[in-house]
Design a protein around this motif. Structure first.
Motif, PDB file in Angstrom:
ATOM      1  N   GLN A  14      -0.263  -5.883   7.633  1.00 49.58           N
ATOM      2  CA  GLN A  14      -0.778  -5.329   8.880  1.00 49.58           C
ATOM      3  C   GLN A  14      -2.214  -5.742   9.149  1.00 49.58           C
ATOM      4  OE1 GLN A  14       0.773  -3.395  11.032  1.00 49.58           O
ATOM      5  NE2 GLN A  14       2.664  -2.873   9.970  1.00 49.58           N
ATOM      6  N   GLY A  15      -2.713  -6.602   8.265  1.00 49.83           N
ATOM      7  CA  GLY A  15      -4.089  -7.036   8.447  1.00 49.83           C
ATOM      8  C   GLY A  15      -5.099  -6.204   7.702  1.00 49.83           C
ATOM      9  N   GLY A  16      -4.591  -5.376   6.779  1.00 47.10           N
ATOM     10  CA  GLY A  16      -5.508  -4.565   5.999  1.00 47.10           C
ATOM     11  C   GLY A  16      -6.360  -5.420   5.119  1.00 47.10           C
ATOM     12  N   PRO A  17      -7.528  -4.983   4.772  1.00 47.12           N
ATOM     13  CA  PRO A  17      -8.439  -5.787   3.983  1.00 47.12           C
ATOM     14  C   PRO A  17      -8.033  -5.860   2.537  1.00 47.12           C
ATOM     15  CG  PRO A  17      -9.374  -3.620   4.342  1.00 47.12           C
ATOM     16  CD  PRO A  17      -8.088  -3.668   5.100  1.00 47.12           C
ATOM     17  N   SER A  18      -8.286  -6.957   1.938  1.00 41.69           N
ATOM     18  CA  SER A  18      -8.096  -7.084   0.500  1.00 41.69           C
ATOM     19  C   SER A  18      -9.215  -6.396  -0.225  1.00 41.69           C
ATOM     20  CB  SER A  18      -8.040  -8.566   0.112  1.00 41.69           C
ATOM     21  OG  SER A  18      -8.040  -8.719  -1.275  1.00 41.69           O
ATOM     22  N   HIS A  19      -8.905  -5.828  -1.407  1.00 41.29           N
ATOM     23  CA  HIS A  19      -9.932  -5.134  -2.191  1.00 41.29           C
ATOM     24  C   HIS A  19     -10.019  -5.740  -3.580  1.00 41.29           C
ATOM     25  CE1 HIS A  19     -10.753  -1.885   0.659  1.00 41.29           C
ATOM     26  NE2 HIS A  19      -9.452  -1.909   0.916  1.00 41.29           N
ATOM     27  N   SER A  20      -9.866  -7.030  -3.668  1.00 45.81           N
ATOM     28  CA  SER A  20      -9.941  -7.639  -4.975  1.00 45.81           C
ATOM     29  C   SER A  20     -11.339  -7.565  -5.529  1.00 45.81           C
ATOM     30  CB  SER A  20      -9.500  -9.113  -4.903  1.00 45.81           C
ATOM     31  OG  SER A  20     -10.327  -9.804  -4.030  1.00 45.81           O
ATOM     32  N   ALA A  21     -11.410  -7.386  -6.828  1.00 45.12           N
ATOM     33  CA  ALA A  21     -12.717  -7.273  -7.463  1.00 45.12           C
ATOM     34  C   ALA A  21     -13.383  -8.598  -7.503  1.00 45.12           C
ATOM     35  CB  ALA A  21     -12.546  -6.697  -8.865  1.00 45.12           C
ATOM     36  N   ALA A  22     -14.697  -8.563  -7.348  1.00 44.00           N
ATOM     37  CA  ALA A  22     -15.462  -9.800  -7.416  1.00 44.00           C
ATOM     38  C   ALA A  22     -15.839 -10.082  -8.842  1.00 44.00           C
ATOM     39  CB  ALA A  22     -16.714  -9.684  -6.574  1.00 44.00           C
ATOM     40  N   ALA A  39       2.988   9.296   2.613  1.00 47.81           N
ATOM     41  CA  ALA A  39       2.535   7.939   2.291  1.00 47.81           C
ATOM     42  C   ALA A  39       2.747   6.948   3.430  1.00 47.81           C
ATOM     43  CB  ALA A  39       3.229   7.444   1.019  1.00 47.81           C
ATOM     44  N   GLY A  40       3.794   7.145   4.225  1.00 49.16           N
ATOM     45  CA  GLY A  40       4.050   6.217   5.322  1.00 49.16           C
ATOM     46  C   GLY A  40       2.920   6.149   6.332  1.00 49.16           C
ATOM     47  N   LEU A  41       2.078   7.185   6.394  1.00 51.96           N
ATOM     48  CA  LEU A  41       0.943   7.183   7.317  1.00 51.96           C
ATOM     49  C   LEU A  41      -0.112   6.153   6.921  1.00 51.96           C
ATOM     50  CD1 LEU A  41       0.522  11.046   7.659  1.00 51.96           C
ATOM     51  CD2 LEU A  41       1.524   9.494   9.342  1.00 51.96           C
ATOM     52  N   ALA A  42      -0.030   5.648   5.699  1.00 52.58           N
ATOM     53  CA  ALA A  42      -0.997   4.655   5.224  1.00 52.58           C
ATOM     54  C   ALA A  42      -0.528   3.229   5.467  1.00 52.58           C
ATOM     55  CB  ALA A  42      -1.269   4.866   3.731  1.00 52.58           C
ATOM     56  N   ASN A  62      -5.740   4.917  -7.233  1.00 50.17           N
ATOM     57  CA  ASN A  62      -5.564   4.053  -6.061  1.00 50.17           C
ATOM     58  C   ASN A  62      -5.312   4.811  -4.770  1.00 50.17           C
ATOM     59  OD1 ASN A  62      -5.924   1.482  -7.186  1.00 50.17           O
ATOM     60  ND2 ASN A  62      -3.859   1.509  -8.042  1.00 50.17           N
ATOM     61  N   MET A  63      -5.177   6.132  -4.843  1.00 51.00           N
ATOM     62  CA  MET A  63      -4.791   6.891  -3.658  1.00 51.00           C
ATOM     63  C   MET A  63      -5.908   6.929  -2.617  1.00 51.00           C
ATOM     64  SD  MET A  63      -2.721   9.884  -5.727  1.00 51.00           S
ATOM     65  CE  MET A  63      -2.292  10.862  -4.295  1.00 51.00           C
ATOM     66  N   VAL A  64      -7.130   7.207  -3.061  1.00 48.98           N
ATOM     67  CA  VAL A  64      -8.245   7.295  -2.124  1.00 48.98           C
ATOM     68  C   VAL A  64      -8.600   5.924  -1.533  1.00 48.98           C
ATOM     69  CG1 VAL A  64     -10.683   7.901  -1.878  1.00 48.98           C
ATOM     70  CG2 VAL A  64      -9.135   9.411  -3.129  1.00 48.98           C
ATOM     71  N   PRO A  65      -8.691   4.845  -2.336  1.00 47.18           N
ATOM     72  CA  PRO A  65      -8.953   3.533  -1.715  1.00 47.18           C
ATOM     73  C   PRO A  65      -7.924   3.142  -0.662  1.00 47.18           C
ATOM     74  CG  PRO A  65      -9.342   3.404  -4.071  1.00 47.18           C
ATOM     75  CD  PRO A  65      -8.736   4.751  -3.814  1.00 47.18           C
ATOM     76  N   ILE A  66      -6.659   3.470  -0.888  1.00 49.60           N
ATOM     77  CA  ILE A  66      -5.635   3.151   0.113  1.00 49.60           C
ATOM     78  C   ILE A  66      -5.860   3.974   1.379  1.00 49.60           C
ATOM     79  CG2 ILE A  66      -3.173   3.379   0.644  1.00 49.60           C
ATOM     80  CD1 ILE A  66      -2.618   2.568  -2.268  1.00 49.60           C
ATOM     81  N   ALA A  98       0.815  -1.210   0.000  1.00 49.07           N
ATOM     82  CA  ALA A  98       0.000   0.000   0.000  1.00 49.07           C
ATOM     83  C   ALA A  98       0.853   1.266   0.000  1.00 49.07           C
ATOM     84  CB  ALA A  98      -0.930  -0.008   1.217  1.00 49.07           C
ATOM     85  N   VAL A  99       1.895   1.318   0.824  1.00 49.64           N
ATOM     86  CA  VAL A  99       2.697   2.536   0.936  1.00 49.64           C
ATOM     87  C   VAL A  99       3.438   2.818  -0.363  1.00 49.64           C
ATOM     88  CG1 VAL A  99       4.647   3.610   2.120  1.00 49.64           C
ATOM     89  CG2 VAL A  99       2.918   2.365   3.433  1.00 49.64           C
ATOM     90  N   ALA A 100       4.081   1.802  -0.929  1.00 51.29           N
ATOM     91  CA  ALA A 100       4.805   2.002  -2.188  1.00 51.29           C
ATOM     92  C   ALA A 100       3.843   2.365  -3.319  1.00 51.29           C
ATOM     93  CB  ALA A 100       5.590   0.738  -2.551  1.00 51.29           C
TER      94      ALA A 100
END
Length: 396
Positions: free
Chosen positions: A388-396, A378-381, A312-316, A272-274
């Motif tokens: 870190q346990g962030g949710p996956s956002h894969s498309a269905a 960006a490091g704040l994200a 991708n900035m807002v979803p992250i 996410a950060v990169a």
């Protein structure tokens, strides 16, 4: 949650139904973009006055958002989506038919309220479907919104030239209404009314949430600026015709849609950060080139490049907000989305006030600087990282 074959098929239809609502909502917003220069001309108003009208649009949306949240808590997302999406189909037509400044101001206030209320309810419905399906659909749902904006903005200028601004609005209304009537028949939502109910909202005490909110704000202000002012900028400052000017937001939304559909793969590969850093640099470069390009075609390409980065900035940022320590996901997301949408809906009016005196090229250059700030923040994200346990956002 186990589901019978019938209920699973209902949820699958509900998944595509809410995607269609996202598509229509984006189509309506994108269709408004090429109407903006026409509104300026037919009312014979200044950019300052047009900025006030656009501020009314944003104010209507921000007022309606908490109201929609209250209705969702009482009744669930599905009936709220149905009612607001149906009414929203007529929003652009109301603006196009309004004969004078006062009536256009009222029509834009109502249109903004319907867009904002529908936005909240369709996102809530997507979350409910995600939970019941057991997989993410949010990223691709937002991709459909961008796709709708691409279609609305891309075809709108040509339709206005061919049909006039009222004819264009009539066609947009007919398409939106038909798609909404079909989609809302298949919506799925919360499994029970209790799922839609929640605790009263309170402001989070974790300061990192507000810093992540700034990331969303700095990411969404450029999006709102391109929506409301790119067509006018190309027409007045770069000599583009009306049809060509409408391609600025279309190109921006088109590349944003493509990257949002592919964004899960990119984020999984880079983290996410990169991804946020690379995206911010791409977006900033595109916005700077668009600001200083003397050629409308190059500016359109540059706006498209910026959309590729902003996608991708807002979803992250939203993912990071929902995974902060010591606060609920709902509290974090509510704060960050409110800050972000304030940038998308309200900041463009301020840009209009300034642009009347400076032109829009310097403004787009400053917006490039905001995107560079996102790169530095960006490091704040980091809470959005999968590790870190962030949710996956894969498309269905």
């Amino acid at each position: 949650m186990p589901a019978t074959e019938t209920s699973f098929e209902d949820l699958r239809r509900g998944r595509w139904a809410v995607a269609a609502i996202f598509l229509v909502n984006g189509f309506l917003v994108g269709s408004w973009a090429p109407q903006i220069p026409v509104t300026l001309d037919r009312l014979q108003i200044s950019e300052f006055t047009l900025g006030l009208l656009i501020l009314g649009f944003g104010a209507g949306a921000l007022i309606a958002m908490p109201t929609a949240g209250y209705l969702i808590a009482r009744h669930g997302s599905t009936p709220v989506v149905r009612a607001l999406a149906f009414a929203c189909s007529f929003g652009l037509l109301g603006v196009a038919l309004a004969p004078g400044l006062a009536s256009v101001a009222l029509a834009l206030l109502v249109f903004g309220a319907l867009i904002g209320g529908t936005d909240v309810s369709m996102n809530a419905n997507a979350v409910a479907v995600e939970r019941r399906l057991g997989r993410a659909i949010m990223s691709s749902s937002h991709g459909f919104w961008s796709l709708g904006g691409f279609v609305g903005g891309g075809l709108g200028g040509f339709a206005i030239v061919a049909l006039g601004h009222v004819g264009h609005a009539l066609v947009v209304t007919a398409i939106a209404l038909l798609a909404t009537l079909v989609a809302t028949r298949h919506l799925s939502g919360e499994a029970s009314p209790e799922v839609a109910s929640g605790r009263r909202f309170s402001l989070p005490r974790n300061p990192l949430v507000y810093l992540v909110g700034l990331i969303a704000l700095f990411s969404m202000v450029p999006e709102g600026a391109v929506l409301d002012w790119a067509a006018l900028y190309l027409r007045q400052e770069r000599g583009a015709d009306l049809a060509t000017a409408g391609l600025a937001f279309a190109g921006f939304s088109g590349t944003m849609a493509l990257m949002r559909f592919a964004g899960d793969m990119v984020r999984d590969r880079l983290g996410a950060v990169a991804t946020l850093r690379v995206s911010g640099l791409v977006a900033a470069a595109g916005m700077m080139v668009a600001a200083w390009s003397p050629d409308p075609a190059l500016a359109i390409v540059a706006f498209a490049l910026s959309g590729l980065g902003i996608a991708n900035m807002v979803p992250i940022a939203f993912s990071a907000a929902g995974n902060q320590d010591d606060i609920s996901a709902g509290a974090g997301l509510s704060t960050v989305t409110s800050m972000g949408y304030a940038g998308l809906l309200v900041a463009p009016s301020v840009i209009g006030f300034i642009g009347e005196h400076t032109g829009f090229a310097p403004i787009f250059a400053v917006l490039s600087g905001l995107l560079v700030l996102v790169v530095l923040m960006a490091g704040l994200a980091r809470k959005a990282e999968f590790a870190q346990g962030g949710p996956s956002h894969s498309a269905a």
